[in-house]
Enzyme design. Structure first.
Site, PDB file in Angstrom:
ATOM      1  N   ASP A   1      51.568   4.443  -4.655  1.00 13.47           N
ATOM      2  CA  ASP A   1      51.225   5.471  -5.653  1.00 13.47           C
ATOM      3  C   ASP A   1      52.020   6.779  -5.586  1.00 13.47           C
ATOM      4  O   ASP A   1      52.223   7.322  -4.499  1.00 13.47           O
ATOM      5  CB  ASP A   1      49.769   5.935  -5.474  1.00 13.47           C
ATOM      6  CG  ASP A   1      48.796   4.812  -5.265  1.00 13.47           C
ATOM      7  OD1 ASP A   1      49.197   3.658  -5.287  1.00 13.47           O
ATOM      8  OD2 ASP A   1      47.611   5.119  -5.059  1.00 13.47           O
TER       9      ASP A   1
ATOM     10  N   GLN B   1      52.803   7.565  -1.613  1.00 10.57           N
ATOM     11  CA  GLN B   1      52.245   6.784  -0.509  1.00 10.57           C
ATOM     12  C   GLN B   1      53.407   6.074   0.170  1.00 10.57           C
ATOM     13  O   GLN B   1      54.192   5.382  -0.492  1.00 10.57           O
ATOM     14  CB  GLN B   1      51.242   5.766  -1.061  1.00 10.57           C
ATOM     15  CG  GLN B   1      49.962   6.398  -1.567  1.00 10.57           C
ATOM     16  CD  GLN B   1      49.080   6.829  -0.409  1.00 10.57           C
ATOM     17  OE1 GLN B   1      48.385   6.030   0.178  1.00 10.57           O
ATOM     18  NE2 GLN B   1      49.105   8.114  -0.077  1.00 10.57           N
TER      19      GLN B   1
ATOM     20  N   TRP C   1      53.025  -2.631   3.286  1.00  7.60           N
ATOM     21  CA  TRP C   1      52.062  -1.531   3.334  1.00  7.60           C
ATOM     22  C   TRP C   1      51.574  -1.347   4.774  1.00  7.60           C
ATOM     23  O   TRP C   1      51.417  -2.317   5.517  1.00  7.60           O
ATOM     24  CB  TRP C   1      50.875  -1.857   2.413  1.00  7.60           C
ATOM     25  CG  TRP C   1      49.908  -0.721   2.240  1.00  7.60           C
ATOM     26  CD1 TRP C   1      49.999   0.279   1.323  1.00  7.60           C
ATOM     27  CD2 TRP C   1      48.721  -0.468   2.993  1.00  7.60           C
ATOM     28  NE1 TRP C   1      48.949   1.135   1.467  1.00  7.60           N
ATOM     29  CE2 TRP C   1      48.136   0.698   2.487  1.00  7.60           C
ATOM     30  CE3 TRP C   1      48.098  -1.110   4.060  1.00  7.60           C
ATOM     31  CZ2 TRP C   1      46.961   1.242   2.981  1.00  7.60           C
ATOM     32  CZ3 TRP C   1      46.920  -0.575   4.572  1.00  7.60           C
ATOM     33  CH2 TRP C   1      46.364   0.586   4.029  1.00  7.60           C
TER      34      TRP C   1
HETATM   35  C1  FRU Z   1      45.985   2.710  -5.198  1.00  4.14           C
HETATM   36  C2  FRU Z   1      45.506   2.883  -3.772  1.00  4.14           C
HETATM   37  C3  FRU Z   1      44.648   4.126  -3.647  1.00  4.14           C
HETATM   38  C4  FRU Z   1      44.781   4.484  -2.201  1.00  4.14           C
HETATM   39  C5  FRU Z   1      46.211   4.084  -1.908  1.00  4.14           C
HETATM   40  C6  FRU Z   1      46.430   3.550  -0.519  1.00  4.14           C
HETATM   41  O1  FRU Z   1      47.119   1.936  -5.322  1.00  4.14           O
HETATM   42  O2  FRU Z   1      44.797   1.728  -3.368  1.00  4.14           O
HETATM   43  O3  FRU Z   1      43.329   3.967  -4.079  1.00  4.14           O
HETATM   44  O4  FRU Z   1      44.554   5.839  -1.976  1.00  4.14           O
HETATM   45  O5  FRU Z   1      46.555   3.100  -2.851  1.00  4.14           O
HETATM   46  O6  FRU Z   1      47.777   3.388  -0.246  1.00  4.14           O
END
Ligand code: FRU
Length: 518
Positions: free
Chosen positions: A66, A82, A90
């Protein structure tokens, strides 16, 4: 690091990553420095990837999702994201950072946040930014996994935190974090402590408001609203909007945004778990909006229409808006990827990119998304045609991988068309329109590595015409239809040879074609 395909890349630097894997306790500054160091090594690998975008925001290496903290501060636009700097998968979320004077040329800034504290030790999750008294405030979600042995969704705790900066580069987490925790709302709301995230802050009449996404024990999504005079002390106001179990609006509302656009009030959401309905909601998760009315006294946003999608492609999620006061417009940027999609770039040391910034407008009770006009700066070597297309053809000078292609097709004497992009001997990405069904499609079955499938949207012609504005980068396409009425955005992974553009009219098409290399 469980990713066999990337082992080769990572074993080279595993030595450096081990302390992090072992969760050595580092101060925030140490953790940022370490992440920076690892990132710059990996950047050398990621840089070699053909698919790495030329003009879209991406990280120097490794995983991003995000967009966060989209704002204007100290003479520059800022986008945070992110970020997992230690792998192309991730992982514990950091906030990466880019800034730009013109929204076109972005420069990577030092990583802004790292998950080092008790309340955010497993991730600095998504959030937003706002300026007050020459200080930039980042609001984010502290993510904590409570049961490490058994890392399940229901053993997490999410709270709202803040970090501040005077220079827009170095951020200090506040000592009294978290500033909002799960005791802040009435118990009978049945909000789960593990799904309470993604604060978006804005100012209205000398008061600050913050909307936070949440999930209830009934597995429905909610947007909670808070208010504050000073950005530090927050008071729960109400459930700003919610879904019922009967509605097809998913089980969790991620990344809520409140926007004022052309005197309309808009609630933007990224709900997880909306079920497909015809040609809508075909991705794993969706991003879309409600138009409505905000009552600041009660804190309730009255929804006035059905949930509408902001983008009909495969890859557009967790968009964030900013009110661009300098230019009096509302901008939006999204993550050009989707959870659990195949991402062939992971093997090349990176994953994910941002969409181009878009301007939001409300017309005919619909949110339109348009490319920001600043992108015209990228235009090089214009080629244009005013032609009658009567048979399949290529047009001299119209081909490439990074470009803007603008077309207006008059379909008075045609039943539709195929427009084939990124064409090589064995590859093509097909954009098509059928006048009878009014269906506009994007097909990526032969778009190169990994991904396949089709997305579509029903489009009405305007005076028998359809207009397209297409932004192509090495591994992405963003197609704006009829002046932003609909958008289809997707990742594709063609080879470097796939540069052809083929026009296939069904009948006779009067075409205006305007092409720019980027
Ligand atoms: C959305 C999300 C958010 C969270 C983030 C974690 O894509 O799931 O809700 O804060 O990504 O990386």
């Amino acid at each position: 690091f469980n990713d066999t395909a990337t082992t080769e890349i990572y074993t080279l630097s595993l030595h450096d990553a081990l302390p992090i894997l072992r969760r050595e306790i580092l101060t925030h500054l140490e953790a940022l420095a370490k992440a920076e160091q690892y990132q710059s090594k990996m950047a050398k690998i990621a840089k070699k990837s053909y698919w790495k975008p030329q003009y879209h925001i991406s990280a120097p290496a490794n995983w991003i999702n995000d967009p966060n903290g989209f704002c204007y501060f100290n003479g520059e636009y800022h986008v945070f994201y992110q970020y997992h700097p230690y792998s192309s998968q991730w992982g514990p979320m950091h906030w990466g950072h880019v800034a730009s004077k013109d929204l076109v040329n972005w420069k990577t800034k030092p990583i802004a946040l790292a998950p080092t504290d008790e309340y955010d030790r497993d991730g600095c999750f998504s959030g937003s930014a706002i300026e007050k008294d020459n200080t930039l405030y980042l609001f984010y979600t502290g993510h904590v996994v409570l049961d490490k042995e058994n890392d399940k969704d229901d053993a997490q705790l999410q709270t709202q935190c803040v970090a501040i900066s005077e220079d827009g580069i170095n951020f200090k987490k506040l000592e009294n974090n978290p500033i909002i925790n799960i005791d802040s709302f009435p118990e009978d709301l049945n909000i789960l402590k593990e799904h309470f995230r993604d604060p978006k802050v804005w100012k209205y009449n000398n008061m600050y408001y913050k909307v936070v996404g949440a999930q209830t024990t009934e597995k429905t999504g909610q947007a909670l609203i808070y208010k504050s005079k000073d950005l530090l002390n927050w008071e729960f106001v109400n459930v700003m909007a919610m879904s019922t179990e009967e509605e097809n609006l998913g089980f969790m509302w991620e990344c809520p945004n409140f926007a004022e656009i052309d005197n309309h009030e808009v609630l933007i959401l990224s709900p997880q778990g909306v079920e497909p309905e015809g040609n809508k909601f075909l991705n794993l998760h969706q991003s879309g909006y409600f138009l409505g009315k905000m009552d600041y006294n009660t804190g309730i946003f009255e929804r006035e229409n059905d949930f509408e999608m902001l983008d009909y492609g495969f890859d557009f999620y967790a968009p964030q808006i900013m009110q661009d006061e300098k230019n009096n417009r509302c901008l939006m940027i999204g993550w050009l990827a989707m959870w659990e999609s195949e991402m062939p770039e992971q093997e090349e040391g990176w994953a994910g990119m941002m969409s181009i910034p878009r301007v939001l407008e409300v017309k005919n009770n619909k949110v339109y998304s348009l490319p920001i006009p600043e992108l015209k700066k990228l235009r090089k070597n214009n080629v244009n045609y005013d032609v009658n297309l009567v048979q399949n053809c290529i047009l001299e000078g119209i081909n490439g991988d990074c470009y803007e292609l603008n077309t207006v097709f008059d379909l008075t004497k045609a039943n539709g068309f195929n427009l084939k992009l990124r064409v090589s001997e064995n590859e093509e990405t097909v954009v098509s329109y059928d006048k009878n069904s009014k269906i506009f499609k994007l097909n990526r079955d032969k778009s190169g590595k990994g991904v396949t499938g089709e997305r579509e949207v029903k489009v009405n012609l305007q005076d028998e015409k359809i207009s397209l504005q297409i932004f192509s980068d090495y591994s992405s396409l963003e197609i704006f239809i009829n002046g932003g009425e609909y958008v289809i955005s997707s990742r594709i992974y063609p080879t470097q040879e796939a540069t052809g553009i083929v026009f296939e009219p069904m009948g006779e098409i009067k075409a205006k074609i305007d092409f720019y290399e980027i």
